[in-house]
Scaffold this motif. Sequence first.
Motif, PDB file in Angstrom:
ATOM      1  N   UNK A  77       0.818  -1.212   0.000  1.00 44.12           N
ATOM      2  CA  UNK A  77       0.000   0.000   0.000  1.00 44.12           C
ATOM      3  C   UNK A  77       0.855   1.268   0.000  1.00 44.12           C
ATOM      4  N   UNK A  78       1.951   1.255   0.742  1.00 46.45           N
ATOM      5  CA  UNK A  78       2.836   2.426   0.767  1.00 46.45           C
ATOM      6  C   UNK A  78       3.451   2.655  -0.605  1.00 46.45           C
ATOM      7  N   UNK A  79       3.792   1.570  -1.311  1.00 40.98           N
ATOM      8  CA  UNK A  79       4.387   1.709  -2.645  1.00 40.98           C
ATOM      9  C   UNK A  79       3.411   2.352  -3.633  1.00 40.98           C
ATOM     10  N   UNK A  80       2.100   2.257  -3.344  1.00 43.33           N
ATOM     11  CA  UNK A  80       1.079   2.884  -4.190  1.00 43.33           C
ATOM     12  C   UNK A  80       0.638   4.232  -3.631  1.00 43.33           C
ATOM     13  N   UNK A  81       1.275   4.713  -2.557  1.00 36.18           N
ATOM     14  CA  UNK A  81       0.907   5.990  -1.958  1.00 36.18           C
ATOM     15  C   UNK A  81      -0.317   5.930  -1.079  1.00 36.18           C
ATOM     16  N   UNK A  82      -0.780   4.722  -0.745  1.00 41.71           N
ATOM     17  CA  UNK A  82      -2.015   4.562   0.044  1.00 41.71           C
ATOM     18  C   UNK A  82      -1.680   4.435   1.535  1.00 41.71           C
ATOM     19  N   UNK A  84      -3.194   5.849   4.121  1.00 38.86           N
ATOM     20  CA  UNK A  84      -4.380   5.655   4.969  1.00 38.86           C
ATOM     21  C   UNK A  84      -4.721   4.173   5.067  1.00 38.86           C
ATOM     22  N   UNK A  85      -4.665   3.495   3.940  1.00 38.03           N
ATOM     23  CA  UNK A  85      -4.961   2.068   3.939  1.00 38.03           C
ATOM     24  C   UNK A  85      -3.882   1.279   4.685  1.00 38.03           C
ATOM     25  N   UNK A  86      -2.636   1.739   4.578  1.00 39.62           N
ATOM     26  CA  UNK A  86      -1.553   1.076   5.313  1.00 39.62           C
ATOM     27  C   UNK A  86      -1.794   1.185   6.818  1.00 39.62           C
ATOM     28  N   UNK A 240      -5.329   9.031  -2.565  1.00 37.12           N
ATOM     29  CA  UNK A 240      -5.955   7.837  -3.138  1.00 37.12           C
ATOM     30  C   UNK A 240      -7.452   7.874  -2.862  1.00 37.12           C
ATOM     31  N   UNK A 241      -8.209   7.540  -3.867  1.00 33.14           N
ATOM     32  CA  UNK A 241      -9.665   7.712  -3.807  1.00 33.14           C
ATOM     33  C   UNK A 241     -10.352   6.637  -2.967  1.00 33.14           C
ATOM     34  N   UNK A 242      -9.795   5.447  -2.932  1.00 29.62           N
ATOM     35  CA  UNK A 242     -10.482   4.331  -2.279  1.00 29.62           C
ATOM     36  C   UNK A 242      -9.878   4.051  -0.907  1.00 29.62           C
ATOM     37  N   UNK A 243     -10.721   4.116   0.118  1.00 29.84           N
ATOM     38  CA  UNK A 243     -10.310   3.740   1.473  1.00 29.84           C
ATOM     39  C   UNK A 243     -10.874   2.356   1.768  1.00 29.84           C
ATOM     40  N   UNK A 244      -9.994   1.449   2.162  1.00 31.51           N
ATOM     41  CA  UNK A 244     -10.420   0.082   2.418  1.00 31.51           C
ATOM     42  C   UNK A 244     -11.301   0.009   3.665  1.00 31.51           C
ATOM     43  N   UNK A 245     -12.349  -0.784   3.586  1.00 28.91           N
ATOM     44  CA  UNK A 245     -13.185  -1.032   4.764  1.00 28.91           C
ATOM     45  C   UNK A 245     -12.447  -1.980   5.696  1.00 28.91           C
TER      46      UNK A 245
END
Length: 552
Positions: A77-82, A84-86, A240-245
């Motif tokens: 997730x960090x490699x994709x800039x996500x 928040x999801x991390x 990033x537009x999608x936040x994982x549930x």
Amino acid sequence: MSSGKKSDSNFLVQGSILAIASIVSRIIGLLYRIPMTNIIGDTGNSYYSAAFEIYNILLIISAYSLPLAVSKLVSARVSKGQRKNAYRIVKGALLLATGTGLTASLILFFGASFFTNMLNTPLSIFALKVLAPTILVVAVLGVLRGFFQGLGTMMPSAISQIIEQIVNAIVSIAAAYILYGYGARIGAVLGNKEKYGSAYGAAGGTLGTNMGAVFALLFLGMLFLAYKRIFKRQMRRDTSSKTESYQNVFRVLIMTIVPVLLSTTIYNISAILDQGIYKNVAELQGYKPDDIDVWWGIFSGKYKTIINIPISIAAAMAASCVPNLTGAYARKDRESVRSQINIAIRFIMVIAFPCTIGIAVLSGPILKLLHLYGSTGTTAATMLTTGAIAILFYSLSTLSNGLLQGINRMREPVKNAAIALGLHLIALLVMMFGLHLGIYAVVYSNALFAFFMCLFNAMSLRKYSGYRQEVVKTFLIPVAASAIMGVVVFGVYKGIFAVIKVNAIAAILAIVMGAVVYGAILLLLKGLSEEELKKFPKGYLFVRIAKKLHLL
């Protein structure tokens, strides 16, 4: 330098940081086991190891796979800039760790009598009950280690490992000494002073494990709280537009954990099966229970303690490989994947071969150097000489497990470990019933288990990554250099000891000479090129030294 080459160098450096910490931790563990063994004896070592075998199984089921799973998912997730999801991955993993860790701790504490009776070692109950709360602590600790590893740094994990072992060593020795005396007084009343002293002393040793984990958790917890403010600032820049549930977070955690859990469980359950089979079969064959406990104590407290030191390097390298391989595989960068697999295997083989031959040749002197020889030193030395090959096979199989997990082939180590375990158990039973090898049946069948894992994992790597194993520079040259080193080491030790009669000086000088000779021959035989050597930690320094000595 290309990103692929940077990645190759980075995971070697990060892996080396963790490997150095693992070696330091193992050495501390080895050193404190010397006075602890002198306090609790080989019988106490048997109780101590029996408690740890049971503890390790429940630890594996509840928490052991968390660091790898968290590091893998956070890295992706960090490699994709996500970011928040991390962060959600970490919070979900902490909740999961608390639930599974607490459940396993309660099962271990209240089921201690059942588990120890199953292994025919009922007096291990005290050590096992002391160990029970450690599972919860280690579960939460594993999540924090996985978080920092997923960010690409092994330093927090490395420092926490050293803190853990220092505290472990101090508390283990002190508690073993105090509780041995307490147990001996109880045993004097019950008519078995030595056994109860050893049993309570073993419980003191496990108290050190508990307190070491608590202090490591306190260190990483404070570091995590300090870093969280920086990470939250980075999260605010996360577009990033999608936040994982959290439902998805738990789903991916479980999907990642379960295959790792199964492979690790099968990989490690052989130890508890070996103990149960060996002790029960040996008793059927007429051996005295006290002798059986002593032999198992030698195997677990001396043989395994020493061979696990070089094997820990492979475990560290496997941990550092997973995040990098996951990223390269996700990018479909097959060249980087194969390059990382190649350099990791080369690195481990360069270390594993000389360790295997060196320990086999100097088994007795090493045991004496570490004050582990004692009255049972001949048996322990024979185990090391004949069973040192397990270092090579376990190093490669441990690394290849991590490599397969890094390329998202999570089921392969499970399947391979299950087949290897079945073959291992057949070999153990044949060696015990058919060949009457006693404790050596456990030594040899363990090496066979690791060999089968190497074989099956190599076939899986070739199938799924396209990696073709290079043989000459990876295997033949290191084994040739190690064989020459072994002859030199043996001769140097015998020569120096014949003159000065001091084992410590002769052993240390022989080991130093062996390292120099091995490195020189490896370079002279072109086992490592200049470019390959530069990828190793401090590689440029080694290149300069090698050129001055005309080895490159």
